[in-house]
Every structure is written in C-alpha cells, then in structure tokens.
Design a protein around this motif. Structure first.
Motif, PDB file in Angstrom:
ATOM      1  N   LEU A 240       1.718  -3.303  -2.919  1.00  9.73           N
ATOM      2  CA  LEU A 240       0.160  -3.353  -2.118  1.00  9.73           C
ATOM      3  C   LEU A 240      -0.236  -1.866  -2.585  1.00  9.73           C
ATOM      4  CD1 LEU A 240      -1.220  -4.571  -0.319  1.00  9.73           C
ATOM      5  CD2 LEU A 240      -0.882  -3.360   0.940  1.00  9.73           C
ATOM      6  N   LEU A 244      -3.702  -3.687  -4.260  1.00  4.44           N
ATOM      7  CA  LEU A 244      -4.856  -3.388  -3.593  1.00  4.44           C
ATOM      8  C   LEU A 244      -5.931  -2.364  -4.889  1.00  4.44           C
ATOM      9  CD1 LEU A 244      -6.545  -4.046  -0.880  1.00  4.44           C
ATOM     10  CD2 LEU A 244      -5.132  -2.069  -0.392  1.00  4.44           C
ATOM     11  N   MET A 247      -7.550  -5.206  -7.379  1.00  2.81           N
ATOM     12  CA  MET A 247      -8.242  -5.351  -6.416  1.00  2.81           C
ATOM     13  C   MET A 247      -9.593  -4.319  -5.945  1.00  2.81           C
ATOM     14  SD  MET A 247      -9.743  -6.527  -3.705  1.00  2.81           S
ATOM     15  CE  MET A 247      -9.397  -7.416  -2.175  1.00  2.81           C
ATOM     16  N   ILE A 248      -9.718  -3.202  -5.659  1.00  2.00           N
ATOM     17  CA  ILE A 248     -10.953  -2.676  -5.131  1.00  2.00           C
ATOM     18  C   ILE A 248     -11.919  -2.242  -6.727  1.00  2.00           C
ATOM     19  CG2 ILE A 248     -11.890  -0.659  -4.168  1.00  2.00           C
ATOM     20  CD1 ILE A 248      -9.276  -1.466  -1.929  1.00  2.00           C
TER      21      ILE A 248
ATOM     22  N   PRO B 135      -9.275  -8.621   4.478  1.00  2.00           N
ATOM     23  CA  PRO B 135      -9.893  -8.611   3.342  1.00  2.00           C
ATOM     24  C   PRO B 135      -9.821  -9.539   2.015  1.00  2.00           C
ATOM     25  CG  PRO B 135     -10.084  -6.501   3.743  1.00  2.00           C
ATOM     26  CD  PRO B 135      -9.588  -7.471   4.658  1.00  2.00           C
ATOM     27  N   THR B 136      -9.986 -10.605   1.268  1.00  2.00           N
ATOM     28  CA  THR B 136      -9.304 -10.507   0.151  1.00  2.00           C
ATOM     29  C   THR B 136     -10.363 -10.730  -1.666  1.00  2.00           C
ATOM     30  OG1 THR B 136      -8.816 -12.875   0.191  1.00  2.00           O
ATOM     31  CG2 THR B 136      -7.485 -11.636   1.300  1.00  2.00           C
ATOM     32  N   THR B 137      -9.816 -10.788  -2.419  1.00  2.00           N
ATOM     33  CA  THR B 137     -11.222 -11.591  -3.089  1.00  2.00           C
ATOM     34  C   THR B 137     -11.688 -12.698  -2.502  1.00  2.00           C
ATOM     35  OG1 THR B 137      -9.550 -12.664  -4.376  1.00  2.00           O
ATOM     36  CG2 THR B 137     -10.403 -10.382  -5.177  1.00  2.00           C
ATOM     37  N   PRO B 220      -3.721  -9.081  -1.539  1.00  2.00           N
ATOM     38  CA  PRO B 220      -5.755  -8.915  -1.808  1.00  2.00           C
ATOM     39  C   PRO B 220      -5.851  -9.535  -2.956  1.00  2.00           C
ATOM     40  CG  PRO B 220      -4.415  -6.773  -2.448  1.00  2.00           C
ATOM     41  CD  PRO B 220      -3.439  -8.185  -2.149  1.00  2.00           C
ATOM     42  N   TYR B 221      -5.308 -10.789  -3.246  1.00  2.00           N
ATOM     43  CA  TYR B 221      -5.412 -12.275  -4.084  1.00  2.00           C
ATOM     44  C   TYR B 221      -5.644 -13.230  -2.911  1.00  2.00           C
ATOM     45  CZ  TYR B 221      -6.186  -8.451  -7.725  1.00  2.00           C
ATOM     46  OH  TYR B 221      -7.147  -7.344  -8.892  1.00  2.00           O
ATOM     47  N   ILE B 237       0.878  -2.444   6.482  1.00  2.00           N
ATOM     48  CA  ILE B 237       0.319  -3.790   5.212  1.00  2.00           C
ATOM     49  C   ILE B 237      -1.316  -3.364   6.037  1.00  2.00           C
ATOM     50  CG2 ILE B 237      -0.617  -5.659   4.564  1.00  2.00           C
ATOM     51  CD1 ILE B 237       2.313  -6.388   4.738  1.00  2.00           C
ATOM     52  N   LYS B 239      -2.120  -0.786   7.987  1.00  2.00           N
ATOM     53  CA  LYS B 239      -2.516   0.730   7.645  1.00  2.00           C
ATOM     54  C   LYS B 239      -3.058   0.727   6.194  1.00  2.00           C
ATOM     55  CE  LYS B 239      -1.436   2.256  12.106  1.00  2.00           C
ATOM     56  NZ  LYS B 239      -0.228   2.097  13.341  1.00  2.00           N
ATOM     57  N   LEU B 240      -2.082   0.633   5.750  1.00  2.00           N
ATOM     58  CA  LEU B 240      -2.780   1.180   3.743  1.00  2.00           C
ATOM     59  C   LEU B 240      -3.550   0.345   3.452  1.00  2.00           C
ATOM     60  CD1 LEU B 240      -0.839   2.835   1.729  1.00  2.00           C
ATOM     61  CD2 LEU B 240       0.530   0.419   1.101  1.00  2.00           C
ATOM     62  N   TYR B 241      -3.293  -0.642   4.344  1.00  2.00           N
ATOM     63  CA  TYR B 241      -4.966  -1.381   3.630  1.00  2.00           C
ATOM     64  C   TYR B 241      -6.322  -0.553   3.946  1.00  2.00           C
ATOM     65  CZ  TYR B 241      -5.864  -6.561   1.773  1.00  2.00           C
ATOM     66  OH  TYR B 241      -5.730  -7.477   1.205  1.00  2.00           O
ATOM     67  N   GLU B 242      -5.947  -0.333   4.872  1.00  2.00           N
ATOM     68  CA  GLU B 242      -6.981   1.361   5.471  1.00  2.00           C
ATOM     69  C   GLU B 242      -7.444   2.398   4.858  1.00  2.00           C
ATOM     70  OE1 GLU B 242      -7.037   1.234   9.897  1.00  2.00           O
ATOM     71  OE2 GLU B 242      -7.841   3.426   9.995  1.00  2.00           O
ATOM     72  N   SER B 245      -8.291   1.824   0.928  1.00  2.00           N
ATOM     73  CA  SER B 245      -8.983   1.091   0.191  1.00  2.00           C
ATOM     74  C   SER B 245     -10.271   1.894   1.090  1.00  2.00           C
ATOM     75  CB  SER B 245     -10.002  -0.331   0.503  1.00  2.00           C
ATOM     76  OG  SER B 245      -9.026  -0.708   1.762  1.00  2.00           O
ATOM     77  N   MET B 276     -20.839  -5.056  -2.065  1.00  2.00           N
ATOM     78  CA  MET B 276     -19.420  -4.763  -2.196  1.00  2.00           C
ATOM     79  C   MET B 276     -19.139  -4.433  -0.720  1.00  2.00           C
ATOM     80  SD  MET B 276     -16.980  -3.156  -4.259  1.00  2.00           S
ATOM     81  CE  MET B 276     -16.065  -2.084  -3.260  1.00  2.00           C
ATOM     82  N   LYS B 279     -18.667  -6.218   2.569  1.00  2.00           N
ATOM     83  CA  LYS B 279     -17.640  -7.995   1.662  1.00  2.00           C
ATOM     84  C   LYS B 279     -16.162  -7.546   3.013  1.00  2.00           C
ATOM     85  CE  LYS B 279     -15.102 -10.432  -1.474  1.00  2.00           C
ATOM     86  NZ  LYS B 279     -15.070 -10.608  -2.610  1.00  2.00           N
ATOM     87  N   PHE B 280     -16.139  -6.357   2.711  1.00  2.00           N
ATOM     88  CA  PHE B 280     -14.862  -5.487   3.071  1.00  2.00           C
ATOM     89  C   PHE B 280     -14.501  -5.176   4.412  1.00  2.00           C
ATOM     90  CE2 PHE B 280     -13.952  -5.719  -1.451  1.00  2.00           C
ATOM     91  CZ  PHE B 280     -12.743  -4.948  -1.908  1.00  2.00           C
TER      92      PHE B 280
END
Lengths: 337, 337
Positions: A240, A244, A247-248, B135-137, B220-221, B237, B239-242, B245, B276, B279-280
């Motif tokens: 990830l 990620l 992607m970002i 969020p993804t692409t 993310p895709y 997942i 929390k790592l996304y958060e 990013s 951008m 979007k997230f």
C-alpha cells in the motif's frame, strides 16, 4: 575488519538486465575496498559488459549460470529444480561458504524460498523474516516481517523484533531502536488474538526497547524504528505504501500539468519536488534483507538500477562487518539456555 | 418513496462542536424534502443555533441529552452506562423505530458498540462490519471490514462481501460491483489460512461478482468496487491511507515552500492542487456505514464539518430509499433456506 567480504549478485531476473548489475558491481568494489563480487548469470554477456569497464580483476568474478527463474513459476519448485539458475548458483556460493551474502532482483518468492531452503536458517532461528526499510518523515523504519511467514506465532514475532533491533542498531546505526507492534489502537485492550498474545512476550523480552502498539496512520511519521507485524499485514503495508505513494504523486503531477499556468508553476517547483522524491526512493537505502539465515540475502526491487545495486553492496558490507548474523544467533542461544 | 426518512444526529463528540451538525441538518433537510432530522445533545445550545436559521420546524426536532462519551472511555461500558448520552439517545430512537438512521462523529469504538448493542444486528447477520469508502484514481471503493470484527471467520467475510455489494449497487449506483479479497499475491496458492479458506466460499457465492485477490498496491487504482478484508487488515489499510496521504501531501507542501522560486511556482499550481485534494476528501462521500444492523449507523470523521453532515444525510436517505437493509436481510434469509 580486514577480511574480504564476498558478495554474490544474481544478474538475471531484474527488469533492467545484467548491465546494471555489472556497473553496480564495478562501482561497488571501487567504493568498498574489502569487497569481492561474484556475478552469476550468462557469462558471455557479463564478460562483454565487464570488458567495457575499468576494475580490479581480482575482485569481480563471473560464474556461469544459464537457467532463469520467472515470476510465474512456483518458487519452491523452481529453486529445487533449476540448479543452474543464476539465483540458485548465487545462493549455493553462500551455502558452500564461498560468499557471505547474495543480492537478487529476481522473483520475491524464489528469493524467499532459496533463502530458506538453500542458504538455510541460522541456529535457533524459528523463521526468517523479510525486512525492508520504509521511508518516513524522519529516518527510515524497518518493517518486519513483510511477506515471508504468514500466520506466524507470537514467539516467532518476538524473534523478529530482536532481529530487527540488531539490524537497525548494527547496520543503520540507530542506538537502542524503538520497537512497536502494528495494532488497531494503542490501548492495552486493542488487537487481534495474535497481537494480544505477543505484547506480553515483547514486554518481557530484555533484548529490545519495546514501546508498545503503533497505529498504521503513525507509521509514516517515524514513531518507531522497528515496525513489527505478521507477514500478511506487513505485505499489505509495504504494497500500500508503494501503490498509494505512486498514485498520489501521479495525481500531483496530473494537477501540475492540468493548465498552462500550473505547468509554469510546475517548472518552478520541479527541483524541490525531485529532492523530495529522492527522499522516498529506495536507491540509497539498499534492499530488503532476509534475516536469520546462515548468510545475508538481500532482495532488491525488480526495477533496480546501478544505484540500488551499489547501495545493496554497501548494505551487505555493513551487515557482515558488524557481524549481524553472529549477534542474532548468539542472542537466541542465550535465550535458549 | 413518499414516506418520511427519519435521521438522528448525535451532536456531541465531533471536534467542531454541535454548530456544524445544526447547519448540516438545516441544509440537509432543504436538500432532501422527505427527510426529518432529530438532533440529540444539549437542547439549549442546539436551540440557540437553530434560532439563527431559517428551516421547516416540522422537520428538525431537538431531543435533549446531557451526557458525553469521551474517546478515553471503554466503549461497551460507556454505551451501557451513559443512558443519557447524545449517542445512546440517538441510537435508542432507531431501536424504538422512531428513526431509520443515526449519524455520529463521536468515538468510533462507542459508535460500533452502540450499533451492535443498542441498534442490534438484523436477522441472519453474523457480524456488523464498518465499511468506509476510500478514494482511488476512479470512483471510490468500499473497504469492508474496517475495524469492527477482528479475527472474523470465513463465512462472516462472505456475508461482508454480500453486504458491501448491496451497498455499492444500491447506494453508490455501481452495477454488478466487483468484489476482491485483499491478499499478498493474486495466484491461487497465495494467502494466509483465513484468505485461503474464504476464497472457495466467495467463488461459490452467487450473490456477488467475485473477481479474485487484490494486492494492496492496486487498491488505490480502483481495481475493485468492494475491497474485502478482515477487520485488523482493513483498519491498517484505512489508517495507512490516512497517514500516508497526509504525510506525502505535507512533504509536497514542504517542497513547494522550500525556496522563493518554488513558492512562486506553488502559487501558480495552488488551484489545481486544491482541486486534486478535494477528490481525496471525504466531504462529498458521506461517512462510513456500519452495515447489517436493524437501522443504518453512519460514523463520520471526528473533524467533520457541515459538508460532511450534509453528505451523510444524503447517504442515509439513499440507503433507506433503496431499502439496503431489506435487501441484505432477504439475501441472508434466502441463503439460510
């Protein structure tokens, strides 16, 4: 340490072909006067590239190996049957004590299988974890285990914590590295069955500096030096991280190229952004070590270039010079008494 | 559907105070003519804010509740003992069929506990998963389960896949949503014991469009609409996304403000970057639904503002109008026959 450090490089399997391995080896031995490199792979091709280079002939040796292990093969079967593959030949050099370490950009599965079955686990080691460094806002953290041993038991995770600490202290120079276990909250009551059973063992373990649980949102913020986790979760984290970030940064690039105005702005910030990106790059940090084996195995990324090969050589040298394997094994022998 | 949809909003516990809930409710009922909102919390304060607003008095009602549940309390104990907390009062409205849905920005643990113990699971539902959109692409994916049920069994994960599919189809309008299970590789042999036992059940399940395994780097895709995973991994997942990013965007900002030249460049790309970032943002996607209960419970982020409250109201309306709970329950009853 005056003894020569011998590193085998598997030159087949990386996306950028054997040339980057040859160039990396040439620079690597220049940079590290006590290192000798064995390049395993198609000898004709390797010699052709070497002929263009200026290097100490005693310190780079080519060993012919003609078979290739593809990403689509079953790893264990491939390393058992393809005795003349560049990976197996490189690993056999360590097994026969002709090399101290192996570097490979080949299939992760095959590297893990070869590490376990050819190089073999060191005495007292229950499982050999894969432990890449991950970028953070501070110095990189070691993520251990990252895919080698799913469904590991608590006592195995405790060994990983010890191995990760030795690595961060001896190779990365972090004094008294902070170990945290990945969890869904920081309170004592939080966790799944595995984490709840592991925490008391980590608290009792005198060889590590255990600081408690870490939530995934804090991993990028350098809150611990050794991020301990079971391999399935570790694999999710590393992948990830990769997906990620990519992607970002793509979205940022997309935003910059979305208008003429922002394109001009983009030109003005390009150098600052590139500097930032290099901080996240793996090229200066070496590859992911597979720890707890009789020799060091380093998995570098499939798309590694010369710079990554040189970093991995530096990493192997530091690992051997600082006797990381010895420290790990002696630690576990002491525990077994 | 002409029937009124009744939504209870817990106005205590969010970082931005009750005012954002009041403003969100006022806009939410204007936007959704068939919605009625109950605001639970300190009545005096809520009425003070409402007095400044122009709204249909029949469609926003204040219900006094004076206790507060803090982030530091044990969730189950807190929802059991604090009968007059704004969260418990809101959830009781659903229990007593005076409301169809609850929105809360309070402690995740308390929202999960209240959902399970006060609202209660629907018939046939083994566990109630928390399922935020990420969020993804492409269009956002539903991550299920995200922290509600660690160490879940394979048959529970299959129910999550069904619930996630119904949600994505009915609320998000995704036809025949693609379901993928988070795994450490896409080959059939990959996985931990849980994933290996779950895959055959997912293949047999006729109510979902199961497309196989997904590696975390592809999340993310937009490679799947429903990202199925056990709660511990799902929590890592989300929390790592958060965290990641946030960290990367901070580093980009840092790079932009690092020199005068790049600062000028930054001004030129600012509007594109903000576009951008939006979007997230979670503000236009509603909160994380806790599925499989007798009513809908939506957990919105602690720092939610008016826009997030309005989106969550839209989300609750779509959920009830499309009878998501009914579809889930009927699906499981059919399976039980």
């Amino acid at each position: 340490m005056s003894e020569q450090i011998r590193i085998a490089i598997d030159t087949i399997g990386g996306d950028n072909g054997p040339e980057v391995c040859v160039k990396g080896a040439v620079e690597g031995v220049k940079k590290n006067p006590n290192v000798k490199v064995y390049l395993t792979g198609h000898a004709d091709e390797l010699n052709k590239y070497l002929n263009n280079e200026d290097y100490d002939k005693d310190r780079i040796e080519v060993i012919n190996a003609t078979e290739e292990i593809s990403l689509h093969e079953t790893p264990v079967k491939a390393v058992q049957s393809k005795k003349d593959s560049s990976l197996v030949v490189a690993m056999n050099l360590v097994k026969e004590d002709k090399a101290d370490a192996v570097i490979s950009a080949g299939s992760s599965g095959a590297v893990l299988a070869g590490g376990q079955f050819i190089v073999g686990r060191a005495k007292g080691v229950k499982r050999a974890p894969l432990a890449p460094l991950i970028p953070t806002t501070g110095s990189p953290s070691l993520l251990i285990d990252c895919g080698a041993n799913v469904d590991a038991k608590p006592e195995v995770l405790v060994q990983f914590a010890v191995m990760g600490s030795v690595y961060m202290e001896s190779v990365m120079g972090i004094e008294n590295p902070r170990v945290a276990i990945v969890n869904i909250g920081v309170e004592e009551t939080k966790g799944n069955a595995l984490v709840k059973s592991t925490i008391p063992l980590l608290k009792e373990c005198k060889d590590i500096n255990f600081i408690g649980s870490i939530e995934a949102r804090d991993i990028p913020y350098a809150k611990a030096d050794v991020i301990l986790t079971e391999a399935f979760v570790g694999n999710v984290i590393i992948k990830l991280y990769e997906g990620l970030s990519k992607m970002i940064l793509q979205e940022v690039k997309g935003a910059i190229t979305s208008s003429v105005k922002s394109k001009i702005g983009g030109l003005l910030i390009k150098s600052s952004l590139l500097e930032m990106k290099s901080k996240f790059s793996a090229s200066n940090k070496g590859g992911a070590p597979l720890l707890g084996l009789k020799g060091l195995v380093v998995k570098i990324h499939g798309n590694s270039k010369e710079a990554e090969v040189i970093s991995a050589i530096d990493q192997c040298r530091a690992f051997v010079e600082n006797d990381v394997s010895g420290k790990i094994v002696r630690g576990f022998e002491a525990t077994e008494d």
